[in-house]
Design an enzyme around this catalytic site. Structure first.
Site, PDB file in Angstrom:
ATOM      1  N   SER A 275     -12.752  15.882 -21.599  1.00 43.31           N
ATOM      2  CA  SER A 275     -12.491  17.077 -20.817  1.00 43.31           C
ATOM      3  C   SER A 275     -12.376  16.732 -19.317  1.00 43.31           C
ATOM      4  O   SER A 275     -11.471  15.994 -18.925  1.00 43.31           O
ATOM      5  CB  SER A 275     -13.573  18.128 -21.089  1.00 43.31           C
ATOM      6  OG  SER A 275     -13.212  19.378 -20.577  1.00 43.31           O
ATOM      7  N   ASP A 298      -9.334  14.931 -25.136  1.00 39.50           N
ATOM      8  CA  ASP A 298      -9.068  16.346 -24.835  1.00 39.50           C
ATOM      9  C   ASP A 298      -9.163  16.605 -23.332  1.00 39.50           C
ATOM     10  O   ASP A 298      -9.876  17.512 -22.873  1.00 39.50           O
ATOM     11  CB  ASP A 298     -10.037  17.239 -25.604  1.00 39.50           C
ATOM     12  CG  ASP A 298      -9.337  18.419 -26.274  1.00 39.50           C
ATOM     13  OD1 ASP A 298      -8.094  18.401 -26.381  1.00 39.50           O
ATOM     14  OD2 ASP A 298     -10.028  19.361 -26.704  1.00 39.50           O
ATOM     15  N   HIS A 353     -12.261  22.059 -28.849  1.00 34.18           N
ATOM     16  CA  HIS A 353     -12.640  21.255 -27.680  1.00 34.18           C
ATOM     17  C   HIS A 353     -14.016  20.625 -27.852  1.00 34.18           C
ATOM     18  O   HIS A 353     -14.269  19.519 -27.373  1.00 34.18           O
ATOM     19  CB  HIS A 353     -12.614  22.143 -26.431  1.00 34.18           C
ATOM     20  CG  HIS A 353     -12.629  21.379 -25.137  1.00 34.18           C
ATOM     21  ND1 HIS A 353     -11.775  20.337 -24.864  1.00 34.18           N
ATOM     22  CD2 HIS A 353     -13.401  21.525 -24.025  1.00 34.18           C
ATOM     23  CE1 HIS A 353     -12.005  19.869 -23.647  1.00 34.18           C
ATOM     24  NE2 HIS A 353     -13.001  20.572 -23.119  1.00 34.18           N
TER      25      HIS A 353
END
Length: 431
Positions: A275, A298, A353
């Protein structure tokens, strides 16, 4: 970690409201029903090496380096496995990050997650048959150094030394450093001596929320630059340790750091993150050529300057979830496409996620899906695909003499649970 995670906040707030109005019914019933699976727990590593872990803080101040180190270790019956969440202040940090009451949320988080252990032996003696390649790992927004232990322990079991950095840019839900009493009184005094170690006072640093009306990009851009610097600093500290230079750990663990002398292959170093940590990987590659390649899980690309993309010269592997990505984010990833440098992208079907942090293994099926901590795919299958693809990519670009190339097909998305590239439609004009 929780970028664009408003739904998670809403669910936890709803649980909080329910436990306020009917505490007996919901604290005893809701969580038990949602988290009653006996097989919950962070999966053990699959590689040939037992895994040890220890914490390291060189320079006790906020400007120092703080990370959890995972490494191949000697098998031992005496060593214990550490708590997944180190102490209650981290639960408080998660509550602040989600903007919910600390007292009740501590009970919620402790009930859901308080009993879980890291799949590694605390301060176990280092052991390796050769020099270990190095991975520097960067956590996501609102996370901290212990929340990706399934990934980090797997890398260590396969022969890597992994430093999972805890960032001090106020993007972690919580972290800490130390002040000496004398430093509190006079910040201009020289650094404390080793004999003054016992006078250190722990200072907590919590997540910094956006202020009302504040523009997000300047804050995130400043943070991603600091995060990359902290990854580079962690690598510098490992380089010092590898050289045999005496180091002072402000945490005074039982681990013998001298055993790491000449243990690392510093020609084979990679950056990895999830992330916000994925963006940190890109920034770190831009700033430090010692990183030979990057793995972005991600990735949230928003914090990066456009000027960063053409300056990155190393191979990058984007491993994305199916449900998180959107066209604008993918288009920024595609700005890194190159005809000369290998840039790869795959998407894992049925993932969300939160399929990369450890949370996905620690909740029952329905509450995990309700809180978007689980996708449709078995989380063990998803993380196994991600780890194997990562290892294959690292072998290819670090020049490792391992058997990770048996998973080369995963790099190109050749598996029924993978998509080559992305499931998101991106107009060419947007790139």
């Amino acid at each position: 970690m929780f970028s664009h995670g408003g739904f998670v906040q809403l669910v936890v707030k709803r649980i909080y409201e329910l436990t306020r109005t009917e505490p007996r019914r919901y604290t005893l019933g809701l969580f038990t029903m949602g988290n009653s699976c006996s097989n919950l727990g962070i999966p053990p590593a699959k590689g040939p090496n037992a895994v040890g872990c220890t914490d390291f803080m060189m320079d006790h101040t906020a400007q120092g380096s703080f990370f959890r180190l995972y490494y191949p270790c000697q098998e031992t019956e005496k060593a214990e496995k550490p708590d997944w969440v180190p102490c209650r202040e981290y639960f408080n940090g998660l509550a602040d990050f989600m903007k919910i009451n600390r007292t009740l949320s501590e009970r919620i988080f402790n009930h859901l997650f308080g009993s879980f252990k890291i799949p590694a032996y605390l301060d176990a003696p280092f052991k390796s048959n050769g020099k270990c390649p190095v991975v520097i790992f960067s956590h996501g927004l609102g996370a901290f150094r212990t929340l990706y232990s399934a990934i980090c322990a797997e890398m260590a079991s396969q022969g890597f030394i992994v430093a999972s950095v805890e960032h001090r840019d106020q993007s972690a839900s919580a972290t800490y450093y130390f002040n000496a009493e004398s430093e509190r009184a006079n910040e201009n005094l020289p650094k404390m001596s080793a004999s003054a170690q016992d006078s250190l006072v722990k200072e907590w640093m919590y997540y910094r929320a956006l202020q009302h009306g504040e523009s997000e990009f300047p804050l995130r851009n400043k943070q991603v630059k600091q995060r990359a610097d902290e990854c580079i600093l962690a690598l510098d500290k490992l380089t010092e340790i590898n050289s045999g230079r005496a180091v002072q750990n402000a945490l005074q663990t039982k681990f013998d750091w001298t055993t790491l002398e000449n243990s690392m292959d510093l020609c084979r170093i990679a950056a990895m993150g999830h992330s916000f940590g994925g963006a940190t990987v890109i920034e770190a590659l831009c700033k430090e050529v010692k990183f030979k390649c990057g793995i972005a899980l991600d990735a949230w690309m928003f914090p990066l300057d456009d000027e960063t993309f053409p300056r990155v010269k190393q191979p990058i592997f984007f491993i994305n979830s199916e449900k998180f990505q959107w066209a604008g984010n993918i288009s920024r990833m595609k700005k890194l496409e190159s005809a000369i440098i290998q840039r790869k992208m795959i998407t894992i079907r049925g993932t969300v996620h939160q399929s990369f942090p450890d949370f996905t293994f620690l909740t029952g099926n329905w509450i995990g899906k309700l809180m978007k901590l689980k996708g449709e795919i078995d989380p063990h299958i998803a993380i196994d695909l991600s780890n194997k693809a990562t290892l294959a990519f690292l072998q290819r670009h670090l020049g490792l003499e391992k058997d990770f190339n048996q998973w080369d097909a995963l790099i190109d998305g050749q598996d029924e649970n993978l998509i080559q590239g992305t499931n998101v439609t991106v107009l060419q004009s947007a790139i």
